[in-house]
Write a protein that holds these residues in place. Structure first.
Motif, short mmCIF file in Angstrom:
data_model
loop_
_atom_site.label_atom_id
_atom_site.label_comp_id
_atom_site.label_asym_id
_atom_site.label_seq_id
_atom_site.Cartn_x
_atom_site.Cartn_y
_atom_site.Cartn_z
N GLU A 125 -16.84 26.22 5.73
CA GLU A 125 -15.55 26.84 6.05
C GLU A 125 -14.81 27.46 4.86
O GLU A 125 -14.41 28.62 4.91
N SER A 126 -14.65 26.68 3.81
CA SER A 126 -13.85 27.17 2.68
C SER A 126 -14.48 28.41 2.07
O SER A 126 -13.80 29.39 1.76
N CYS A 127 -15.79 28.38 1.90
CA CYS A 127 -16.47 29.55 1.32
C CYS A 127 -16.40 30.75 2.26
O CYS A 127 -16.22 31.88 1.81
N GLN A 128 -16.51 30.48 3.57
CA GLN A 128 -16.40 31.60 4.52
C GLN A 128 -15.03 32.25 4.43
O GLN A 128 -14.91 33.47 4.46
N ALA A 129 -13.99 31.41 4.28
CA ALA A 129 -12.63 31.95 4.19
C ALA A 129 -12.46 32.80 2.93
O ALA A 129 -11.58 33.67 2.87
N MET A 130 -13.30 32.57 1.94
CA MET A 130 -13.17 33.29 0.67
C MET A 130 -14.25 34.36 0.49
O MET A 130 -14.50 34.82 -0.62
N GLY A 131 -14.92 34.73 1.58
CA GLY A 131 -15.80 35.91 1.49
C GLY A 131 -17.30 35.62 1.40
O GLY A 131 -18.06 36.50 1.00
N SER A 132 -17.72 34.42 1.79
CA SER A 132 -19.16 34.14 1.63
C SER A 132 -20.03 34.95 2.61
O SER A 132 -21.19 35.20 2.33
N ARG A 133 -19.43 35.37 3.74
CA ARG A 133 -20.24 36.20 4.66
C ARG A 133 -20.61 37.53 4.02
O ARG A 133 -21.73 38.01 4.15
N GLU A 134 -19.65 38.13 3.35
CA GLU A 134 -19.92 39.41 2.67
C GLU A 134 -20.92 39.18 1.53
O GLU A 134 -21.83 39.99 1.32
N LEU A 135 -20.73 38.08 0.83
CA LEU A 135 -21.64 37.76 -0.28
C LEU A 135 -23.06 37.57 0.26
O LEU A 135 -24.03 38.06 -0.31
N GLU A 136 -23.15 36.88 1.40
CA GLU A 136 -24.46 36.63 2.03
C GLU A 136 -25.13 37.96 2.40
O GLU A 136 -26.31 38.18 2.11
N ALA A 137 -24.34 38.87 3.00
CA ALA A 137 -24.90 40.17 3.40
C ALA A 137 -25.37 40.94 2.16
O ALA A 137 -26.44 41.55 2.14
N HIS A 138 -24.58 40.87 1.08
CA HIS A 138 -24.94 41.54 -0.16
C HIS A 138 -26.23 40.94 -0.73
O HIS A 138 -27.13 41.68 -1.16
N ALA A 139 -26.30 39.63 -0.75
CA ALA A 139 -27.48 38.95 -1.33
C ALA A 139 -28.74 39.34 -0.55
O ALA A 139 -29.78 39.67 -1.14
N LYS A 140 -28.63 39.33 0.78
CA LYS A 140 -29.81 39.66 1.61
C LYS A 140 -30.24 41.11 1.36
O LYS A 140 -31.43 41.39 1.24
N ALA A 141 -29.24 42.01 1.29
CA ALA A 141 -29.59 43.42 1.09
C ALA A 141 -30.16 43.64 -0.30
O ALA A 141 -31.15 44.36 -0.47
N SER A 142 -29.57 43.02 -1.32
CA SER A 142 -30.06 43.34 -2.68
C SER A 142 -31.39 42.67 -2.96
O SER A 142 -32.20 43.22 -3.71
N LEU A 143 -31.65 41.51 -2.37
CA LEU A 143 -32.96 40.88 -2.58
C LEU A 143 -34.01 41.40 -1.60
O LEU A 143 -35.21 41.22 -1.80
N GLY A 144 -33.54 42.00 -0.50
CA GLY A 144 -34.47 42.52 0.52
C GLY A 144 -35.12 41.41 1.33
O GLY A 144 -36.22 41.58 1.84
N ILE A 145 -34.42 40.28 1.44
CA ILE A 145 -34.98 39.17 2.24
C ILE A 145 -33.87 38.55 3.07
O ILE A 145 -32.69 38.75 2.81
N ASP A 146 -34.28 37.77 4.06
CA ASP A 146 -33.34 37.02 4.89
C ASP A 146 -33.36 35.57 4.40
O ASP A 146 -34.15 35.22 3.52
N PHE A 147 -32.52 34.72 5.01
CA PHE A 147 -32.60 33.30 4.69
C PHE A 147 -34.01 32.79 5.02
O PHE A 147 -34.65 33.27 5.96
N HIS A 148 -34.45 31.80 4.28
CA HIS A 148 -35.76 31.15 4.44
C HIS A 148 -36.92 32.05 4.04
O HIS A 148 -38.05 31.81 4.41
#
Ligand code: FES
Length: 173
Positions: free
Chosen positions: A103-126
Motif C-alpha cells: 500500500e504505502s509504496c503504491q501510494a508513492m508511485g510504485s505502479r509507475e515504477l513497476e511499469a517503467h522497470a518492466k519496459a526498460s528491462l523488457g521483461i514481466d514479473f517472474h
C-alpha cells in the motif's frame, strides 16, 4: 575451423555432453530432494521450494522424477508450478530486483515504477532478461514504508526510487 573440421565436430560433442551431464545432475538432485521429503504431508510444495532454493528454478526436466517419487501426474506438478507465481521455470538472473507493491509504496508511485522497470528491462514479473543479468519479482512490503517507493536488489533495499534512480541502479549493475 570449418564446420566439417573434426575438431569442430568434437567441440560440439563435448559441449552437448557437458550440457547433458549438467542436466542429469539436476535431475538426480531434484529426485533426491523429493525422496528426502516424500513423507512430509503435502510434500509437493516443500519439494518444489527446496528444488528452487538449490537450483534457482524448477527445470521442466526434473518434473518426471518428482512425479514418480510423489506418485503424482506430471500435469498435476506443472499445474502447481504455474499456479504459484513464486516458482520459476527459468534460471534466476545474476541479480533479482524486487519491487514493492504494497500500500504505502503504491501510494508513492510504485505502479509507475513497476511499469517503467518492466519496459526498460523488457521483461514481466517472474522473468529474467535475455542476458541473464536481472530477474524481476514483486514483493509485498520491504519494511521500508517511510521511504516509499522501495525496491530491493539482491539483499540491498533502495529508498524513494524514481524511474531515473532505477535506471541509475541498473546501469551500475
Ligand atoms: S509498503 Fe513498500 S516498503 Fe512497506
Amino acid at each position: 575451423m570449418t564446420p566439417d573440421d573434426p575438431r569442430h565436430v568434437n567441440a560440439q560433442r563435448i559441449e552437448t555432453h557437458e550440457i547433458h551431464v549438467i542436466t542429469d545432475d539436476r535431475i538426480s538432485r531434484a529426485t533426491e530432494i523429493a525422496i528426502g521429503l516424500v513423507d512430509k504431508p503435502g510434500a509437493l510444495l516443500p519439494v518444489l521450494h527446496a528444488i528452487q532454493d538449490e537450483l534457482s528454478y524448477i527445470p521442466a526436466e526434473v518434473v518426471p522424477g518428482i512425479a514418480k517419487v510423489l506418485n503424482l501426474s506430471r500435469a498435476e506438478i506443472h499445474g502447481v508450478i504455474s499456479f504459484y507465481h513464486l516458482f520459476r521455470t527459468q534460471p534466476a538472473g545474476e541479480k533479482t530486483i524486487f519491487i514493492c507493491r504494497a500500500e504505502s509504496c503504491q501510494a508513492m508511485g510504485s505502479r509507475e515504477l513497476e511499469a517503467h522497470a518492466k519496459a526498460s528491462l523488457g521483461i514481466d514479473f517472474h522473468e529474467t532478461t535475455a542476458d541473464g543479468a536481472f530477474s524481476l519479482e514483486p514483493v509485498y512490503c520491504l519494511g521500508n514504508c517511510a521511504c516509499s517507493p522501495a525496491i530491493m536488489i539482491n539483499e540491498r533495499v533502495h529508498s524513494r526510487v524514481t524511474p531515473d534512480y532505477f535506471d541509475e541502479l541498473i546501469r551500475a549493475g
